[in-house]
Design a protein around this motif. Structure first.
Motif, PDB file in Angstrom:
ATOM      1  N   VAL A 183      -2.877   4.696  -0.230  1.00 55.56           N
ATOM      2  CA  VAL A 183      -3.477   5.469   1.107  1.00 55.56           C
ATOM      3  C   VAL A 183      -1.761   6.343   1.774  1.00 55.56           C
ATOM      4  CG1 VAL A 183      -3.791   5.071   3.566  1.00 55.56           C
ATOM      5  CG2 VAL A 183      -5.006   3.834   1.772  1.00 55.56           C
ATOM      6  N   LEU A 184      -0.855   5.663   1.551  1.00 49.57           N
ATOM      7  CA  LEU A 184       0.404   6.203   2.085  1.00 49.57           C
ATOM      8  C   LEU A 184       1.033   7.540   0.996  1.00 49.57           C
ATOM      9  CD1 LEU A 184       2.482   3.394   3.175  1.00 49.57           C
ATOM     10  CD2 LEU A 184       1.150   4.922   4.492  1.00 49.57           C
TER      11      LEU A 184
ATOM     12  N   ASN B  53     -10.638   0.230  12.531  1.00 47.77           N
ATOM     13  CA  ASN B  53     -11.035   1.640  12.245  1.00 47.77           C
ATOM     14  C   ASN B  53     -10.814   1.562  10.558  1.00 47.77           C
ATOM     15  OD1 ASN B  53     -11.509   2.469  14.405  1.00 47.77           O
ATOM     16  ND2 ASN B  53      -9.655   3.415  14.794  1.00 47.77           N
ATOM     17  N   LEU B  54      -9.339   1.037   9.865  1.00 46.61           N
ATOM     18  CA  LEU B  54      -9.187   1.062   8.445  1.00 46.61           C
ATOM     19  C   LEU B  54      -9.976   0.110   7.764  1.00 46.61           C
ATOM     20  CD1 LEU B  54      -5.337   0.642   9.346  1.00 46.61           C
ATOM     21  CD2 LEU B  54      -6.316   2.830   7.939  1.00 46.61           C
TER      22      LEU B  54
ATOM     23  N   GLU C 291      -6.526  11.666   5.579  1.00 40.93           N
ATOM     24  CA  GLU C 291      -5.708  12.073   6.260  1.00 40.93           C
ATOM     25  C   GLU C 291      -5.410  11.074   7.687  1.00 40.93           C
ATOM     26  OE1 GLU C 291      -7.825  14.445   5.409  1.00 40.93           O
ATOM     27  OE2 GLU C 291      -6.610  15.279   3.948  1.00 40.93           O
ATOM     28  N   GLU C 292      -6.770  10.642   8.104  1.00 30.04           N
ATOM     29  CA  GLU C 292      -6.878   9.852   9.158  1.00 30.04           C
ATOM     30  C   GLU C 292      -6.638   8.409   8.833  1.00 30.04           C
ATOM     31  OE1 GLU C 292     -10.554  11.366  11.749  1.00 30.04           O
ATOM     32  OE2 GLU C 292     -11.164  10.463   9.989  1.00 30.04           O
TER      33      GLU C 292
ATOM     34  N   LEU D 280      -2.849   3.855   9.301  1.00 26.03           N
ATOM     35  CA  LEU D 280      -2.063   2.902   8.710  1.00 26.03           C
ATOM     36  C   LEU D 280      -0.431   2.941   9.113  1.00 26.03           C
ATOM     37  CD1 LEU D 280      -1.846   0.575   6.662  1.00 26.03           C
ATOM     38  CD2 LEU D 280      -1.719   2.281   4.861  1.00 26.03           C
ATOM     39  N   ARG D 281      -0.115   4.230   9.124  1.00 26.96           N
ATOM     40  CA  ARG D 281       1.441   4.491   9.697  1.00 26.96           C
ATOM     41  C   ARG D 281       1.444   3.818  11.163  1.00 26.96           C
ATOM     42  NH1 ARG D 281       1.809  10.868   8.586  1.00 26.96           N
ATOM     43  NH2 ARG D 281       2.350  11.090   6.555  1.00 26.96           N
ATOM     44  N   MET D 282       0.454   4.155  11.770  1.00 31.27           N
ATOM     45  CA  MET D 282       0.366   3.543  13.543  1.00 31.27           C
ATOM     46  C   MET D 282       0.559   2.134  13.305  1.00 31.27           C
ATOM     47  SD  MET D 282      -2.076   6.150  15.429  1.00 31.27           S
ATOM     48  CE  MET D 282      -1.841   7.952  15.257  1.00 31.27           C
TER      49      MET D 282
END
Length: 154
Positions: free
Chosen positions: A51-52, A110-111, A119-120, A125-127
């Protein structure tokens, strides 16, 4: 002459303390991200890395702080902290726009949904990684009126 030397030493020492206090944010996030990575199951780590893309878990921990000036993300301003009374979480006393805990729960759902674009998914995931880091750093869980410790004078 002795007074000037003492004054210069004191000013230098205070400057050193201030610079160390401001350095906790990124260092704290990097450390928490690295610790999380070390404790992940290999299958989880593989999915997170996918994902990253080319970013590390430790590195993306500071992403939400880096985007604070981007008005696109204004809705996340209050997601960096939460308020407690005597260590008890109460949704009724949180910011209207959310807090770290409610954001964490929303992002997690959401994940898990599988309905996000790549992108979302990466942004959320960063958040999530950032918020977990914030919740483990000093002054991000505060008392009513101190905005998660932001209004505490040190």
């Amino acid at each position: 002459m002795k007074k000037i030397s003492v004054l210069l030493f004191t000013a230098s020492y205070l400057l050193f303390l201030v610079s160390q206090a401001s350095a906790w944010g990124p260092i704290g996030h990097y450390t928490i991200g690295q610790l999380a990575e070390w404790h992940m199951k290999p299958t989880t780590l593989e999915r997170v890395n996918k994902v990253l893309v080319n970013e590390s878990i430790a590195g993306v921990g500071v992403w939400m702080d880096q985007i604070r000036s981007d008005s696109t993300y204004d809705y996340t301003r209050t997601w960096h902290w939460l308020t407690t009374v005597d260590g008890v979480y109460d949704p009724a006393i949180q910011e209207e726009t959310g807090d770290a805990y409610s954001a964490l729960l929303t992002l997690r759902e959401n994940l898990k949904s599988g309905k996000l674009s790549p992108e979302e998914e990466r942004d959320q995931l960063r958040m999530l990684i950032h918020i977990v880091g914030d919740l483990h750093q000093p002054l991000h869980v505060g008392q009513p009126g101190d905005r998660g410790g932001n209004d505490v004078r040190v």
